[in-house]
Design a protein around this motif. Structure first.
Motif, PDB file in Angstrom:
ATOM      1  N   MET A   1       0.815  -1.197   0.000  1.00  0.00           N
ATOM      2  CA  MET A   1       0.000   0.000   0.000  1.00  0.00           C
ATOM      3  C   MET A   1       0.855   1.256   0.000  1.00  0.00           C
ATOM      4  O   MET A   1       0.498   2.259  -0.563  1.00  0.00           O
ATOM      5  CB  MET A   1      -0.929  -0.037   1.213  1.00  0.00           C
ATOM      6  N   SER A   2       2.014   1.211   0.606  1.00  0.00           N
ATOM      7  CA  SER A   2       2.855   2.400   0.659  1.00  0.00           C
ATOM      8  C   SER A   2       3.362   2.791  -0.728  1.00  0.00           C
ATOM      9  O   SER A   2       3.621   3.953  -0.986  1.00  0.00           O
ATOM     10  CB  SER A   2       4.032   2.181   1.609  1.00  0.00           C
ATOM     11  N   ASN A   3       3.510   1.801  -1.638  1.00  0.00           N
ATOM     12  CA  ASN A   3       3.928   2.133  -2.994  1.00  0.00           C
ATOM     13  C   ASN A   3       2.866   2.959  -3.711  1.00  0.00           C
ATOM     14  O   ASN A   3       3.183   3.860  -4.464  1.00  0.00           O
ATOM     15  CB  ASN A   3       4.212   0.862  -3.793  1.00  0.00           C
ATOM     16  N   VAL A   4       1.605   2.658  -3.484  1.00  0.00           N
ATOM     17  CA  VAL A   4       0.525   3.409  -4.117  1.00  0.00           C
ATOM     18  C   VAL A   4       0.510   4.830  -3.586  1.00  0.00           C
ATOM     19  O   VAL A   4       0.392   5.783  -4.347  1.00  0.00           O
ATOM     20  CB  VAL A   4      -0.835   2.710  -3.886  1.00  0.00           C
ATOM     21  N   VAL A   5       0.645   4.997  -2.285  1.00  0.00           N
ATOM     22  CA  VAL A   5       0.663   6.333  -1.689  1.00  0.00           C
ATOM     23  C   VAL A   5       1.865   7.102  -2.213  1.00  0.00           C
ATOM     24  O   VAL A   5       1.754   8.272  -2.572  1.00  0.00           O
ATOM     25  CB  VAL A   5       0.682   6.242  -0.148  1.00  0.00           C
ATOM     26  N   ASN A   6       3.010   6.462  -2.336  1.00  0.00           N
ATOM     27  CA  ASN A   6       4.190   7.102  -2.861  1.00  0.00           C
ATOM     28  C   ASN A   6       3.971   7.529  -4.304  1.00  0.00           C
ATOM     29  O   ASN A   6       4.375   8.614  -4.701  1.00  0.00           O
ATOM     30  CB  ASN A   6       5.396   6.158  -2.748  1.00  0.00           C
ATOM     31  N   LEU A   7       3.316   6.693  -5.093  1.00  0.00           N
ATOM     32  CA  LEU A   7       3.026   7.021  -6.484  1.00  0.00           C
ATOM     33  C   LEU A   7       2.058   8.201  -6.566  1.00  0.00           C
ATOM     34  O   LEU A   7       2.223   9.087  -7.402  1.00  0.00           O
ATOM     35  CB  LEU A   7       2.457   5.797  -7.206  1.00  0.00           C
ATOM     36  N   GLU A   8       1.078   8.246  -5.686  1.00  0.00           N
ATOM     37  CA  GLU A   8       0.153   9.375  -5.655  1.00  0.00           C
ATOM     38  C   GLU A   8       0.885  10.671  -5.344  1.00  0.00           C
ATOM     39  O   GLU A   8       0.631  11.691  -5.980  1.00  0.00           O
ATOM     40  CB  GLU A   8      -0.944   9.140  -4.616  1.00  0.00           C
ATOM     41  N   VAL A   9       1.795  10.623  -4.395  1.00  0.00           N
ATOM     42  CA  VAL A   9       2.565  11.821  -4.036  1.00  0.00           C
ATOM     43  C   VAL A   9       3.439  12.258  -5.195  1.00  0.00           C
ATOM     44  O   VAL A   9       3.525  13.455  -5.511  1.00  0.00           O
ATOM     45  CB  VAL A   9       3.416  11.550  -2.775  1.00  0.00           C
ATOM     46  N   GLU A  10       4.074  11.326  -5.864  1.00  0.00           N
ATOM     47  CA  GLU A  10       4.940  11.659  -6.999  1.00  0.00           C
ATOM     48  C   GLU A  10       4.134  12.242  -8.154  1.00  0.00           C
ATOM     49  O   GLU A  10       4.569  13.197  -8.800  1.00  0.00           O
ATOM     50  CB  GLU A  10       5.708  10.420  -7.462  1.00  0.00           C
ATOM     51  N   ILE A  11       2.964  11.688  -8.421  1.00  0.00           N
ATOM     52  CA  ILE A  11       2.125  12.201  -9.512  1.00  0.00           C
ATOM     53  C   ILE A  11       1.653  13.617  -9.198  1.00  0.00           C
ATOM     54  O   ILE A  11       1.704  14.502 -10.059  1.00  0.00           O
ATOM     55  CB  ILE A  11       0.940  11.251  -9.777  1.00  0.00           C
TER      56      ILE A  11
END
Length: 71
Positions: free
Chosen positions: A1-11
């Protein structure tokens, strides 16, 4: 789940920095940053961000590609 949150922040960071972008450019910029992801993963994350009303999708100049920008 942390990868998705990280991807959201990067986007959201890329959209803040560059303005409106298409999925192709978002994927390219993420890969250049060292976050290796596919176009499908970026689209899935963008759909979640649109549902959360953090990002809006729109079409420009009659081309059939969606662009995304921060709300």
């Amino acid at each position: 789940m942390s990868n998705v949150v990280n991807l959201e922040v990067e986007i959201t960071d890329l959209l803040r920095r560059h303005g409106s972008l298409s999925v192709a450019f978002l994927t390219r910029f993420l890969n250049e940053r060292g976050i290796f992801c596919t176009r499908q993963k970026v689209e899935r994350t963008l759909r979640k961000l649109v549902e959360q009303k953090k990002v809006e999708a729109f079409y420009t100049n009659g081309n059939k590609r969606k662009h995304y920008r921060l709300r």
